[in-house]
Motif scaffolding. Structure first.
Motif, short mmCIF file in Angstrom:
data_model
loop_
_atom_site.label_atom_id
_atom_site.label_comp_id
_atom_site.label_asym_id
_atom_site.label_seq_id
_atom_site.Cartn_x
_atom_site.Cartn_y
_atom_site.Cartn_z
N TYR A 1 -0.47 3.23 5.00
CA TYR A 1 0.72 3.97 4.57
C TYR A 1 0.54 5.48 4.62
CZ TYR A 1 5.00 4.98 2.04
OH TYR A 1 6.23 5.44 1.69
N GLY A 2 -0.56 5.98 4.05
CA GLY A 2 -0.74 7.42 3.96
C GLY A 2 -0.70 8.09 5.31
N ALA A 3 -1.36 7.51 6.31
CA ALA A 3 -1.40 8.10 7.64
C ALA A 3 -0.01 8.12 8.27
CB ALA A 3 -2.37 7.32 8.53
N PHE A 4 0.72 7.03 8.12
CA PHE A 4 2.08 6.96 8.67
C PHE A 4 2.99 7.96 7.97
CE2 PHE A 4 6.40 5.36 8.17
CZ PHE A 4 6.79 5.17 9.48
N HIS A 5 2.90 8.02 6.65
CA HIS A 5 3.74 8.90 5.84
C HIS A 5 3.59 10.36 6.29
CE1 HIS A 5 6.11 9.44 2.20
NE2 HIS A 5 5.29 10.39 1.79
N LYS A 6 2.36 10.78 6.45
CA LYS A 6 2.10 12.16 6.87
C LYS A 6 2.57 12.41 8.30
CE LYS A 6 -1.91 12.45 3.80
NZ LYS A 6 -3.39 12.45 3.73
N ALA A 7 2.31 11.44 9.19
CA ALA A 7 2.67 11.61 10.59
C ALA A 7 4.18 11.70 10.77
CB ALA A 7 2.11 10.45 11.42
N LEU A 8 4.92 10.89 10.02
CA LEU A 8 6.37 10.89 10.18
C LEU A 8 6.99 12.17 9.64
CD1 LEU A 8 8.59 9.23 11.39
CD2 LEU A 8 8.88 8.06 9.21
N TYR A 9 6.48 12.65 8.52
CA TYR A 9 6.99 13.92 7.99
C TYR A 9 6.66 15.08 8.92
CZ TYR A 9 8.86 12.73 3.40
OH TYR A 9 9.64 12.26 2.37
N LYS A 10 5.49 15.02 9.53
CA LYS A 10 5.07 16.10 10.42
C LYS A 10 5.88 16.11 11.71
CE LYS A 10 0.90 18.01 12.58
NZ LYS A 10 -0.57 17.80 12.79
N ALA A 11 6.36 14.94 12.12
CA ALA A 11 7.04 14.82 13.41
C ALA A 11 8.40 15.52 13.44
CB ALA A 11 7.20 13.35 13.77
N GLY B 1 0.79 -1.23 0.00
CA GLY B 1 0.00 0.00 0.00
C GLY B 1 0.82 1.27 0.00
N ALA B 2 2.05 1.22 -0.52
CA ALA B 2 2.92 2.41 -0.50
C ALA B 2 2.59 3.35 -1.66
CB ALA B 2 4.39 1.99 -0.55
N TRP B 3 1.39 3.88 -1.63
CA TRP B 3 0.94 4.80 -2.67
C TRP B 3 -0.21 5.64 -2.13
CZ3 TRP B 3 -4.17 4.43 -4.29
CH2 TRP B 3 -4.85 3.25 -3.95
N GLU B 4 -0.51 6.73 -2.84
CA GLU B 4 -1.65 7.58 -2.54
C GLU B 4 -2.31 8.00 -3.84
OE1 GLU B 4 -1.21 10.21 1.30
OE2 GLU B 4 0.57 10.52 0.04
N GLY B 5 -3.53 8.49 -3.73
CA GLY B 5 -4.21 9.00 -4.90
C GLY B 5 -5.18 8.00 -5.50
N ALA B 6 -5.28 8.02 -6.83
CA ALA B 6 -6.24 7.18 -7.55
C ALA B 6 -5.66 5.79 -7.78
CB ALA B 6 -6.59 7.84 -8.89
N ALA B 7 -6.36 4.77 -7.31
CA ALA B 7 -5.88 3.40 -7.49
C ALA B 7 -5.71 3.05 -8.95
CB ALA B 7 -6.84 2.43 -6.81
N ASP B 8 -6.61 3.58 -9.79
CA ASP B 8 -6.56 3.31 -11.23
C ASP B 8 -6.20 4.58 -11.99
OD1 ASP B 8 -8.86 4.64 -10.60
OD2 ASP B 8 -10.17 3.45 -11.92
N GLY B 9 -5.30 5.37 -11.43
CA GLY B 9 -4.92 6.64 -12.05
C GLY B 9 -4.41 6.48 -13.47
N ASP B 10 -4.65 7.49 -14.29
CA ASP B 10 -4.17 7.41 -15.68
C ASP B 10 -2.71 7.83 -15.81
OD1 ASP B 10 -4.52 10.10 -15.18
OD2 ASP B 10 -5.48 10.55 -17.09
#
Length: 239
Positions: free
Chosen positions: A149-159, A79-88
């Protein structure tokens, strides 16, 4: 070469050059020497064309390497991604949590995701700045296996500064199963992912973090929102 000759010789010369390309003909030594001399003199008189030529060469080489490795580059680890699962369009970021330029680029990525609902961003861990980078990368991939992933990614950058305590708190904020995550951090899959990302770094000749791949383009550094947006638009136009 054809472009230079067309500029020097005019429309007639361009037509001859095209004809020669369409129907290759032997060129005698004297003619070849004359042509090479004309081109040499043009380049010496217009050295400003050389950077453009080098950029074009680099772009072609990048496209070749990206095409050869596209599946590896664009397929996320769990799950190391964000945005549209089927993005163009897929924007891939090679990053290190200890990299200040990666942190500075985070608002650009968030803005792109908020504005472009067809964009998928894939994150590739590249822990090259020390032990704390590796600790964060292992934790991050362990979290990705649980879909947080997204929640962790944001939290770690914010910390801010990376410490074991900060990493652990970011994992807890993401709501992960800590026992499961601890086991995953030492798993072969997680270690193989980091090794694969390092191999991609070498193949793509990435100069550090952050680095980006979108479409056929490879971008090095904190290039900013505008350049990323333009590269995404170009990749979308080529689809």
């Amino acid at each position: 070469m054809t472009l230079i000759l067309a500029t020097l010789l005019g429309a007639g010369g361009a037509a001859l050059a095209v004809t020669a390309l369409d129907k290759p003909q032997p060129v005698n030594t004297a003619d070849r020497a004359a042509i090479e001399q004309v081109v040499r003199e043009y380049i010496l008189s217009h050295p400003e064309i050389l950077p453009e030529a080098m950029r074009n060469l680099e772009a072609r080489e990048n496209k070749k390497v990206v095409d050869e490795n596209r599946a590896k580059i664009e397929k996320s680890f769990a799950g190391a991604w964000e945005g549209a699962a089927d993005g163009d369009v897929t924007l891939v970021q090679f990053f290190d949590y200890a990299c200040t330029y990666c942190r500075a680029s985070r608002p650009d990525v968030e803005r792109l995701l908020s504005e472009d609902k067809k964009l998928k961003v894939v994150y590739r861990e590249l822990p090259i700045l020390g032990p704390q980078s590796l600790d964060a990368a292992l934790a991050s991939l362990a979290v990705a296996e649980q879909g947080n992933y997204g929640a962790f990614h944001k939290a770690l950058y914010k910390a801010g500064k990376l410490t074991p305590q900060v990493i652990r708190e970011a994992m807890q904020q993401a709501g992960v199963d800590m026992n499961r995550a601890k086991a995953a951090q030492s798993s072969p899959a997680v270690k193989e992912e980091i090794a694969a990302n390092i191999e991609l770094q070498r193949a793509l000749q990435l100069t550090g973090t952050p680095s980006w791949v979108v479409g056929d383009a490879v971008l090095n550094g904190a290039v900013g929102y505008d350049q990323l947006k333009a590269a995404i638009a170009e990749a979308r136009a080529k689809r």
